[in-house]
Write an enzyme that holds these catalytic residues in place. Structure first.
Site, PDB file in Angstrom:
ATOM      1  N   ASP A 202     -13.577   6.859  -2.898  1.00 16.31           N
ATOM      2  CA  ASP A 202     -13.111   6.708  -4.509  1.00 16.31           C
ATOM      3  C   ASP A 202     -13.902   7.513  -5.535  1.00 16.31           C
ATOM      4  O   ASP A 202     -13.053   7.818  -6.431  1.00 16.31           O
ATOM      5  CB  ASP A 202     -13.380   5.294  -4.671  1.00 16.31           C
ATOM      6  CG  ASP A 202     -12.425   4.157  -3.878  1.00 16.31           C
ATOM      7  OD1 ASP A 202     -11.215   4.668  -3.357  1.00 16.31           O
ATOM      8  OD2 ASP A 202     -12.712   3.067  -3.568  1.00 16.31           O
TER       9      ASP A 202
ATOM     10  N   LYS B  71     -13.259  -4.269   1.989  1.00 17.01           N
ATOM     11  CA  LYS B  71     -14.166  -2.980   1.947  1.00 17.01           C
ATOM     12  C   LYS B  71     -15.466  -2.987   2.116  1.00 17.01           C
ATOM     13  O   LYS B  71     -16.181  -2.474   2.676  1.00 17.01           O
ATOM     14  CB  LYS B  71     -13.820  -2.466   0.458  1.00 17.01           C
ATOM     15  CG  LYS B  71     -12.412  -1.766   0.208  1.00 17.01           C
ATOM     16  CD  LYS B  71     -12.326  -1.000  -1.341  1.00 17.01           C
ATOM     17  CE  LYS B  71     -11.438  -0.138  -1.433  1.00 17.01           C
ATOM     18  NZ  LYS B  71     -11.308   0.684  -2.588  1.00 17.01           N
TER      19      LYS B  71
ATOM     20  N   SER C 204       0.845  -1.101  -0.142  1.00 18.68           N
ATOM     21  CA  SER C 204       0.089   0.141   0.072  1.00 18.68           C
ATOM     22  C   SER C 204       0.837   1.495  -0.017  1.00 18.68           C
ATOM     23  O   SER C 204       1.777   1.478   0.725  1.00 18.68           O
ATOM     24  CB  SER C 204      -0.779   0.228   1.231  1.00 18.68           C
ATOM     25  OG  SER C 204      -1.649   1.373   1.326  1.00 18.68           O
TER      26      SER C 204
ATOM     27  N   GLY D 206     -15.515  -4.372  -8.266  1.00 19.68           N
ATOM     28  CA  GLY D 206     -15.791  -3.395  -7.041  1.00 19.68           C
ATOM     29  C   GLY D 206     -15.476  -1.873  -7.463  1.00 19.68           C
ATOM     30  O   GLY D 206     -16.023  -0.848  -7.056  1.00 19.68           O
TER      31      GLY D 206
ATOM     32  N   GLY E 209     -15.732  -2.456 -17.325  1.00 26.61           N
ATOM     33  CA  GLY E 209     -15.660  -3.502 -16.124  1.00 26.61           C
ATOM     34  C   GLY E 209     -16.753  -3.188 -15.194  1.00 26.61           C
ATOM     35  O   GLY E 209     -17.464  -2.029 -14.998  1.00 26.61           O
TER      36      GLY E 209
ATOM     37  N   ASN F  14     -13.834   2.768   2.156  1.00 25.82           N
ATOM     38  CA  ASN F  14     -12.739   2.770   2.247  1.00 25.82           C
ATOM     39  C   ASN F  14     -12.151   3.610   3.327  1.00 25.82           C
ATOM     40  O   ASN F  14     -10.908   3.651   3.489  1.00 25.82           O
ATOM     41  CB  ASN F  14     -12.014   3.206   0.769  1.00 25.82           C
ATOM     42  CG  ASN F  14     -12.477   4.714   0.652  1.00 25.82           C
ATOM     43  OD1 ASN F  14     -13.378   5.006   1.087  1.00 25.82           O
ATOM     44  ND2 ASN F  14     -11.601   5.080  -0.293  1.00 25.82           N
TER      45      ASN F  14
ATOM     46  N   THR G 153     -18.647 -10.539 -18.137  1.00 23.67           N
ATOM     47  CA  THR G 153     -19.699 -10.982 -17.767  1.00 23.67           C
ATOM     48  C   THR G 153     -20.968 -10.080 -17.745  1.00 23.67           C
ATOM     49  O   THR G 153     -20.920  -9.086 -16.726  1.00 23.67           O
ATOM     50  CB  THR G 153     -19.536 -11.588 -16.232  1.00 23.67           C
ATOM     51  OG1 THR G 153     -17.950 -12.477 -16.132  1.00 23.67           O
ATOM     52  CG2 THR G 153     -20.467 -12.388 -15.593  1.00 23.67           C
TER      53      THR G 153
END
Ligand code: ATR
Length: 286
Positions: free
Chosen positions: A111, A75, A22, A139, A136, A96, A162
């Protein structure tokens, strides 16, 4: 942790599993030093089976932390365990950023703020895109969809390998959001002013995802939330086709600011020196 109790300085954490890669400690320690604030920010590795206990120690005060950041894979669990999630976290279903007030755990999700503020910095007017395409539906996609919608972009197309996951997000985020499977990508890109990659395609220089951007409108912006490498294959392709690009690092830097203010009492500024420090760190150890 003990240090923070003995000295009564505000202490914050970033927790994940693993956590050693991180970059959040570099960011928060930079601001603590820059503003001459007493306080600490430390990485805490917590395995999934120990996470509920970690949250309990935060709530009852034994951890000594005022709050902190939560990253993968915690998260969603942090959201479920929080006492007071705000509307942003509630809609995304993940948090977060946590802080403790009167023994209750508050949670938000910064975010989307990080995503939008980074584009405000480098590409003001990005929110007049008209049509946005988001690749996408994992998450990371949720906060981006929320930010793009809340900034008023009228037509948001989520395209995912998907299809059912894209449909789930369209249902969650409302009528402006439309779901598609991958074969529809070039069709929905036609005339779009904003393209956002939220998948892991192109991480670590993986060169498997060459997308043809030629259908985007003139002056369109292409952005990627992946920031290792800084210029992903998707961004390189877009630049070579003549489009403006924005890398994912600014989102990481800006998402940190609201948490810092909660724990340490001062709204920090994302400046060039901070960005350069993280760029150096990525180049030293991608
Ligand atoms: P995160 O929380 O980082 O978004 P995630 O929830 O695992 O991670 O989601 C990863 C996203 O990248 C998903 O949209 C995934 O598509 P699927 O929902 O079909 O799994 C997408 N993704 C990952 N690898 C991919 C690939 N090789 N091709 C296309 N999409 C890919």
């Amino acid at each position: 942790m003990a240090d923070s109790r003995e000295t009564a300085q505000p202490a914050a954490f970033v927790t994940g599993w693993p956590i050693k890669h991180s970059r959040s400690p570099i960011i928060h320690r930079y601001w603590l030093k820059q503003y001459g604030l007493a306080g600490s920010y430390e990485p805490v590795a917590v395995a999934e089976q120990d996470f509920a206990n970690f949250i309990e120690s935060l709530k009852d005060g034994t951890s000594g932390f005022r709050g902190g950041n939560v990253t993968i894979p915690h998260k969603e669990a942090a959201f479920r365990l929080a006492d007071c999630p705000d509307d942003l976290a509630e809609e995304i279903g993940a948090t977060n950023t946590l802080w403790v007030e009167d023994g209750r755990i508050h949670a938000t999700n910064t975010d989307g703020y990080g995503f939008a503020t980074n584009l405000d910095d480098f590409h003001p007017g990005w929110d007049r895109a008209g049509r946005a395409v988001i690749l996408g539906a994992g998450g990371a996609s949720r906060a981006v969809i929320q930010a793009v919608r809340d900034r008023g972009i009228g037509e948001i197309h989520v395209v995912n390998r998907t299809f059912s996951r894209a449909q789930e997000l369209a249902d969650r985020f409302g009528a402006k959001v439309h779901a598609h499977a991958l074969p529809a990508l070039s069709e929905v890109m036609a005339g779009a002013g904003l393209f956002i990659n939220t998948t892991s395609l192109g991480m670590d220089g993986e060169d498997s995802a060459i997308i043809d951007f030629s259908g985007l409108r003139t002056g369109a912006l292409v952005t990627d939330i992946v920031y290792v490498p800084l210029e992903t294959p998707i961004l390189r392709q877009a630049r070579e086709q003549g489009f403006a690009t924005a890398d994912g690092l600014g989102m990481l830097l800006h998402q940190a600011a609201p948490g810092f203010e909660k724990w340490f009492g001062r709204r920090p500024v994302v400046d060039e020196r901070l960005r350069a420090m993280i760029v150096d760190d990525i180049q030293a150890a991608p």
